[in-house]
Motif scaffolding. Structure first.
Motif, PDB file in Angstrom:
ATOM      1  N   GLN A 119     -38.815 102.982  18.538  1.00  0.00           N
ATOM      2  CA  GLN A 119     -38.198 104.199  18.862  1.00  0.00           C
ATOM      3  C   GLN A 119     -37.327 103.920  20.021  1.00  0.00           C
ATOM      4  N   GLY A 120     -37.684 103.022  21.143  1.00  0.00           N
ATOM      5  CA  GLY A 120     -36.953 102.838  22.216  1.00  0.00           C
ATOM      6  C   GLY A 120     -36.043 101.932  22.216  1.00  0.00           C
ATOM      7  N   TRP A 121     -35.839 100.779  21.408  1.00  0.00           N
ATOM      8  CA  TRP A 121     -34.896  99.837  21.389  1.00  0.00           C
ATOM      9  C   TRP A 121     -33.373 100.435  21.163  1.00  0.00           C
ATOM     10  N   PRO A 122     -33.228 101.264  20.246  1.00  0.00           N
ATOM     11  CA  PRO A 122     -31.964 101.859  20.019  1.00  0.00           C
ATOM     12  C   PRO A 122     -31.158 102.588  21.438  1.00  0.00           C
ATOM     13  N   GLY A 123     -32.063 103.217  21.937  1.00  0.00           N
ATOM     14  CA  GLY A 123     -31.597 103.833  23.526  1.00  0.00           C
ATOM     15  C   GLY A 123     -31.357 102.810  24.419  1.00  0.00           C
ATOM     16  N   VAL A 124     -32.244 101.877  24.354  1.00  0.00           N
ATOM     17  CA  VAL A 124     -31.804 100.527  25.316  1.00  0.00           C
ATOM     18  C   VAL A 124     -30.421 100.073  24.883  1.00  0.00           C
ATOM     19  N   LEU A 125     -30.137  99.540  23.465  1.00  0.00           N
ATOM     20  CA  LEU A 125     -29.213  99.001  23.261  1.00  0.00           C
ATOM     21  C   LEU A 125     -27.833 100.227  23.751  1.00  0.00           C
ATOM     22  N   ARG A 126     -28.133 101.304  23.625  1.00  0.00           N
ATOM     23  CA  ARG A 126     -26.922 102.217  23.983  1.00  0.00           C
ATOM     24  C   ARG A 126     -26.573 102.435  25.368  1.00  0.00           C
ATOM     25  N   ARG A 127     -27.329 101.523  26.361  1.00  0.00           N
ATOM     26  CA  ARG A 127     -27.059 101.348  27.513  1.00  0.00           C
ATOM     27  C   ARG A 127     -26.225 100.334  27.877  1.00  0.00           C
ATOM     28  N   ILE A 128     -25.952  99.489  26.991  1.00  0.00           N
ATOM     29  CA  ILE A 128     -25.381  98.100  27.435  1.00  0.00           C
ATOM     30  C   ILE A 128     -23.956  98.313  27.710  1.00  0.00           C
ATOM     31  N   ALA A 129     -23.042  99.266  26.962  1.00  0.00           N
ATOM     32  CA  ALA A 129     -21.751  99.387  27.000  1.00  0.00           C
ATOM     33  C   ALA A 129     -21.238 100.071  28.347  1.00  0.00           C
ATOM     34  N   PRO A 130     -22.200 101.200  28.580  1.00  0.00           N
ATOM     35  CA  PRO A 130     -21.796 101.857  29.925  1.00  0.00           C
ATOM     36  C   PRO A 130     -22.146 100.738  31.245  1.00  0.00           C
ATOM     37  N   ALA A 131     -23.056  99.844  31.014  1.00  0.00           N
ATOM     38  CA  ALA A 131     -23.503  98.829  32.118  1.00  0.00           C
ATOM     39  C   ALA A 131     -22.371  97.846  32.214  1.00  0.00           C
ATOM     40  N   LEU A 132     -21.668  97.503  31.013  1.00  0.00           N
ATOM     41  CA  LEU A 132     -20.579  96.676  31.035  1.00  0.00           C
ATOM     42  C   LEU A 132     -19.256  97.455  31.673  1.00  0.00           C
ATOM     43  N   ALA A 133     -19.169  98.567  31.423  1.00  0.00           N
ATOM     44  CA  ALA A 133     -18.051  99.362  31.883  1.00  0.00           C
ATOM     45  C   ALA A 133     -18.035  99.516  33.509  1.00  0.00           C
ATOM     46  N   GLU A 134     -19.190  99.375  34.153  1.00  0.00           N
ATOM     47  CA  GLU A 134     -19.255  99.524  35.571  1.00  0.00           C
ATOM     48  C   GLU A 134     -18.306  98.544  36.273  1.00  0.00           C
TER      49      GLU A 134
END
Length: 134
Positions: A119-134
């Motif tokens: 249940q948690g992995w999809p939400g974790v993967l969705r955090r990658i793009a914002p982290a790369l945009a910082e």
């Protein structure tokens, strides 16, 4: 009978594989979207991931193909699973594929981890793009 199970998921990221690779292999960037730890793309490298309430999880890099594949053991001595990331160029971005394998569904801990991480992995993967945009 021992039953092992796998979690798979993927995420399209609007960045080239080299940039996505940095998210997987640079500790400071890695900590922004998942967990702090001294991850490095070197086969045999041992590191821990600080999983907060789930504690320090020992890991060891088992396969590296720069900008294509990173695989490491996860939670050695407890879950004993394997996390494998594959990067596939797609248009102007990258399809990031995750396989988290080896959950022992014959144990309560294995079943609970499989359910929670599934249940948690999809939400974790969705955090990658914002982290790369910082």
């Amino acid at each position: 009978m021992t039953e092992k199970s796998v979690i798979t998921c993927d995420e399209f990221l609007p960045y080239p594989p080299a940039r996505v690779w940095e998210a997987l292999t640079e500790p400071e960037l890695h900590a922004r979207w998942w967990a702090p730890g001294d991850v490095r793309a070197v086969v045999g490298h041992r590191f821990t991931l600080d999983m907060g309430p789930w504690g320090q999880q020992p890991c060891e890099v088992i396969a590296v193909e720069p900008e294509r594949l990173l695989s490491y053991s996860f939670a050695e001595g407890s879950l004993d699973t394997t996390v494998t990331w594959r990067l596939v160029p797609e248009g102007h971005g990258t399809r990031l594929l995750l396989e988290h394998a080896g959950f022992d569904l014959d144990t309560p801990m294995g079943r609970q981890a499989h359910q929670g991480m599934g249940q948690g992995w999809p939400g974790v993967l969705r955090r990658i793009a914002p982290a790369l945009a910082e």
